[in-house]
Enzyme design. Structure first.
Site: not given
Ligand code: NAD
Length: 483
Positions: A178, A231, A254, A288, A385
Site C-alpha cells: 500500500k 512514515g 521506520e 528522514c 520534524e
Molecule cells: P505518513 O505517516 O502520513 O504515511 C505513511 C504511510 O502510512 C502512507 O502510505 C499512508 O497512507 C499510511 N497511513 C496513514 N494512516 C494510516 C493508517 N491509519 N493505517 C495504515 N496506514 C496509514 O507519512 P508520509 O507523510 O507519507 O511520509 C513522511 C514521513 O515518513 C516523515 O515523518 C519521514 O521522516 C518518514 N520517513 C521515514 C523514513 C525512515 O526510513 N525512517 C524514510 C522515509 C520517510
C-alpha cells in the site's frame, strides 16, 4: 523550455494477478499543480481482503519454488527497472517533484536492490550448532514470515518499496503493498514490472488508497503475519497498536527524524558547508535523514553561518526536470502549508531567518530553502520534524555540549560530525544515540548493503536493508536432530 506532456496513464490495483479498477483519482505535478500526471484507482476494503487472501494462498508455493527460479525473477525485476531508469525517473520527478538527477539515482537504487536480494539467495540461510547431547546436532533454519503488508511514504516511492518488497519476496513471503496516495504512478509502474516478471499471481499485490481505509484494512486483517511500515511517528505508533490488537502481528516501523550535524572549530569549512547544504536542503529537505539541526561550535560559528547563508541563497529553486535546478517543489500543498507554519513558529520562538523563509513567486508549490540562526534546542523548531527545506543553527561551546544537544531529541535516526580530529570523530561515533553516524559526510545518503534504521521515536523493530533485512522477513526455527 518546451516539453511534450505525455498522455495521462491510469494505474489499477493488482489483486491475485488481475488488474482491478475503482474510484479514479488524479495525481498532479507539484511544479505545475494544473497538470495531471496520472490517475489511479482506489481499492475497496473487499479488494484489500481479496489481495490478502490471494497472498495467503500463493505464499507456500512461492516459498517452495527453487532458489534458482526465485533469483531469476528478482533479477529480472531489477534488470527491467535498470533498463527504464530515464523514463521512470521523469515520471517520479513529475509526480513527486524530485530533481531529475535525484530521481534517476533513486530508480537506479531500486533496480540494484532487487538484484542485490536475488544474489543474497545464494548466501548461507541458516546456522549449524553442536549439541551438548550425544548423537544430536542442532541447526537454526529460517522460514518465511508469511504474508507481509508493506505500507510506504511518498518521499522515496521507488527506493523504499524496493527495499521492503525485494527482501520480502527473496525470503519466500507474499506481499500486499500500500503506497502513499501522492505517488501511485511510481507504485503502479513497479507493479506492472513485477507482474511481467514471471512471479506467480497473488505473490505480489498492490492496493492503493488512503491510510484510513486501505491501510487500516491491512492493519486489522487477521490473515497478515507482519507489517513493515515507513512514515511519520504518529502514524507508526498507531500501526504498532493495531498490529498488537489484531493478531499480535510482527511489525517494523521506520519513522521520522530530527537529525543533528555537529560542526567543530577544527572542521574544514568547505566540507561543513557542503554537508550542511546537502543534508538540510537537497530533496527539498524531504528526507528522514535530513540534517535539520546544525550544532556549531562558537569559534567557527560566524564564518560557518556566513558561508552557509550565501550558499543557501544561491540555491536555484525551480522545475525538477530542469538540470539547472538545485531544489524542486514541496511534494504537496499540505506539506508546503506546514513548512510555512513552522517558519512562523520559529520566528515567534525567537530564532532569526537568514535565508529564505517564504514561498516563491512562481506557480507551483515552491519554497525558498530556509535557514534559521539563534535557535535553541528546546524550541519546537529544533524538536519537531518539519520535513521540508528548513534548518536551524544552534551555537555550542565545545564537544561535550555538542554531543549533549545532538542526543537531546526524541528521535535517533542519523547524526553527523564535521571535524579534522580523529579523536573527536571516534568519541562521537561511540556517544551518538542515532542508528546511523557519519563523519565528514552528509547525514543523508546510505548504501543498500548496510543496515538502515534508528532508535527512540525513529524506529521500532529490526533494521532494514542488507542482510539485516532477513531478521524481519524470516522466523528462526531451532531444529534438534538425533541420529
Ligand atoms: P505518513 O505517516 O502520513 O504515511 C505513511 C504511510 O502510512 C502512507 O502510505 C499512508 O497512507 C499510511 N497511513 C496513514 N494512516 C494510516 C493508517 N491509519 N493505517 C495504515 N496506514 C496509514 O507519512 P508520509 O507523510 O507519507 O511520509 C513522511 C514521513 O515518513 C516523515 O515523518 C519521514 O521522516 C518518514 N520517513 C521515514 C523514513 C525512515 O526510513 N525512517 C524514510 C522515509 C520517510
Amino acid at each position: 523550455m518546451t516539453r511534450r506532456i505525455p498522455p495521462v496513464p491510469h494505474y489499477l490495483n493488482l489483486v491475485d494477478g488481475r488488474w482491478v479498477d475503482g474510484e479514479r483519482r488524479p495525481n498532479t505535478n507539484p511544479a505545475r499543480p494544473g497538470e495531471v500526471v496520472a490517475e489511479y484507482a482506489r481499492a475497496e476494503p473487499a479488494d484489500v481482503q481479496a489481495a490478502v487472501d490471494a497472498a495467503g494462498r500463493a505464499q507456500p508455493g512461492w516459498a517452495s519454488t527453487p532458489v534458482g527460479r526465485r533469483m531469476e525473477i528478482l533479477d529480472r525485476i531489477g534488470t527491467t527497472i535498470l533498463g527504464r531508469v530515464e523514463e521512470l525517473a521523469v515520471l517520479l520527478s513529475r509526480e513527486e517533484g524530485k530533481l531529475l538527477g535525484e530521481a534517476r539515482a533513486e530508480v537506479t537504487r531500486a533496480g540494484q536492490t532487487f538484484r542485490y536480494y536475488a544474489h543474497q539467495l545464494l548466501q548461507p540461510q541458516g546456522e549449524l550448532y553442536p549439541s551438548t547431547r550425544e548423537r544430536v546436532y542442532a541447526e537454526v533454519r529460517r522460514r518465511p514470515l508469511g504474508v507481509v503488508g508493506v505500507i510506504t511514504p511518498w518521499n522515496y516511492p521507488w527506493a523504499i518499496p524496493a527495499w521492503k518488497v525485494a527482501p520480502a519476496l527473496a525470503y519466500g513471503n507474499a506481499v500486499v503493498l500500500k503506497p502513499a496516495e501522492l505517488v501511485t504512478a511510481s507504485a503502479g509502474e513497479l507493479a506492472r514490472i513485477i507482474a511481467g516478471s514471471g512471479l506467480p499471481p497473488g505473490v505480489f499485490n498492490l492496493v492503493m488508497g488512503s491510510g484510513r481505509t486501505v491501510g487500516e484494512e491491512l492493519l486489522t486483517s487477521a490473515r497478515i503475519d507482519g507489517i513493515t511500515f515507513t512514515g511519520g511517528t504518529a502514524t507508526g505508533r498507531h500501526v504498532a497498536q493495531q498490529c498488537i490488537a489484531h493478531g499480535n502481528k510482527r511489525f517494523q516501523l521506520e519513522m521520522g527524524g530530527k537529525n543533528p550535524l555537529v560542526v567543530l572549530d577544527d572542521a574544514d569549512l568547505s566540507i561543513a558547508v557542503r554537508c550542511a547544504l546537502d543534508g538540510s536542503f537537497f530533496s527539498t529537505g524531504q528526507r528522514c535523514t535530513a540534517s535539520s539541526r546544525l550544532i556549531v561550535q562558537a569559534g567557527v560559528h560566524d564564518r560557518f553561518v556566513d558561508a552557509l547563508t550565501k550558499a543557501t541563497q544561491a540555491l536555484r529553486v525551480g522545475d525538477p526536470l530542469d538540470e539547472h535546478s538545485r531544489l524542486g517543489p514541496v511534494a504537496s500543498a499540505d506539506q508546503l502549508t506546514q513548512n510555512l507554519e513552522y517558519v512562523e513558529i520559529g520566528r515567534r520562538e525567537g530564532a532569526t531567518v537568514v535565508a529564505g523563509g517564504q514561498h516563491t513567486a512562481d506557480e507551483g508549490q515552491f519554497m525558498r530553502p530556509t535557514l534559521f540562526v539563534d535557535a535553541r534546542n528546546d524550541m519546537r523548531l529544533a524538536r519537531e520534524e518539519i520535513f521540508g527545506p528548513v534548518s536551524c543553527v544552534i551555537r555550542v561551546d565545545g564537544f561535550d555540549e555538542a554531543v549533549g544537544v545532538a542526543n537531546d531529541t526524541p528521535f535517533g535516526l542519523s547524526s553527523g560530525i564535521i571535524t579534522t580530529s580523529l579523536s573527536a570523530a571516534e568519541r562521537f561515533k561511540s556517544l551518538s544515540r542515532s542508528g546511523i553516524v557519519t563523519v565528514n559526510l552528509s547525514t543523508a545518503g546510505t548504501e543498500l548493503h548496510l543496515p538502515f534504521g534508528g532508535s527512540g521515536a525513529s524506529n521500532h523493530g529490526p533494521r532494514e536493508q542488507g542482510v539485516y533485512a532477513r531478521d524481519f522477513y524470516t522466523v528462526p526455527v531451532t531444529c534438534y536432530t538425533g541420529w
